[in-house]
Design an enzyme around this catalytic site. Sequence first.
Site: not given
Length: 384
Positions: A57, A85, A172, A315
């Site tokens: 603003e 705000c 992988a 993992a």
Amino acid sequence: MSQWSKCDIEMMSLAISLAEKGRYTTRPNPNVGCVIVANGEIIGQGYHIKAGGPHAEIHALKDVEARQLQQQLPQATAYVTLEPCSHYGRTPPCAKALIAAKVKRVVIAQMDANPQVAGNGVRMLEKAGIQVDVGLLTAAASQLNIGFMKRMTTGLPEITIKLAASLDGKTALSNGVSKWITGPEARADVQKLRARHCALVTGVETVLADDPSLNVRYEQLASVQNSLTEGELQQPLRVVLDSKARLTADYKMFTIETPILLVSCVDYPAEVKQDFKSHVSFITIAANSDGRVDLHALFTHLGQHCNSVLVEAGASVAGSVIQTKLADTLYLYQAMKILGSHGRNLMQLDDYQTMDQIPDVQLTDCRRIGADQRLILKLNSSAN
């Protein structure tokens, strides 16, 4: 408001587009855009550029001043993507600035979930006699600040897991070789994903095995470079889960002097700590039943300052985040490769025995990135 004009919709759409320009620089603040219109013409516009700097603003009002069109403000409508705000933080309240400018009307896309605002901005404007209309393009505006809103309402950041895998779900080869599963375009896309997050979480095993830097590489941001200089780029906080405090200062990531947080369940030895530079900090979090860092406690800690967290890990950590129902989103980069049945699995999860035990996953986006495919999936979790 039951019916929005064509001008209302066009101007709020523009405000949303402006807000998106701050998606790499405003954290931990929300992304906000503002357009000021008088007599059907734009007289000012702006967006929140950086935390600690003027809000949207204020930039828009300064634009009006630069155009020397202040005399039109009493007939003007301000279109704002988030409720202005109403409190003093690092900057004064934007609601007061709009009141002082004597705008006639304020249109707001979404209310602010921050308890310091949460309707106070609207009440302040209405008390000053300004017409306030709320709810224009709310769904589109809400996508700008999913993490901020979640943090304000739950104390937890938006949590995204990033994974890359072959067609047969491997990350992988059996010997650990993984460079490169995906192509350069997918890897560049990951750099943009990193740049949008406040923090990047990985596990100690990833650091020990791969010795990664885990930073955002500006030279790979491609089109983002057109609107973001290297100096403006905010590197995410790099967080390493090291429950047994095994790391030393010898790894590559520590040579890059942007913030790093080492999270352990026991204290690092004093003689090890003294080897780290000042950009490395430490926190001890109680272990869970498996002897690992309690993830809910970790993300609650990060939620004090982080809107969004990206998990880039192996993992075990990736599976734990899903298993604890903390993850919101999964980015899966799928390579057009087959690594074989002895390759390393994507995630370590429970041995599910019934279909109702499996995670609830919804595909929200699927597109080609170079030679690879990127899937974005929503993880519906009761913990969120």
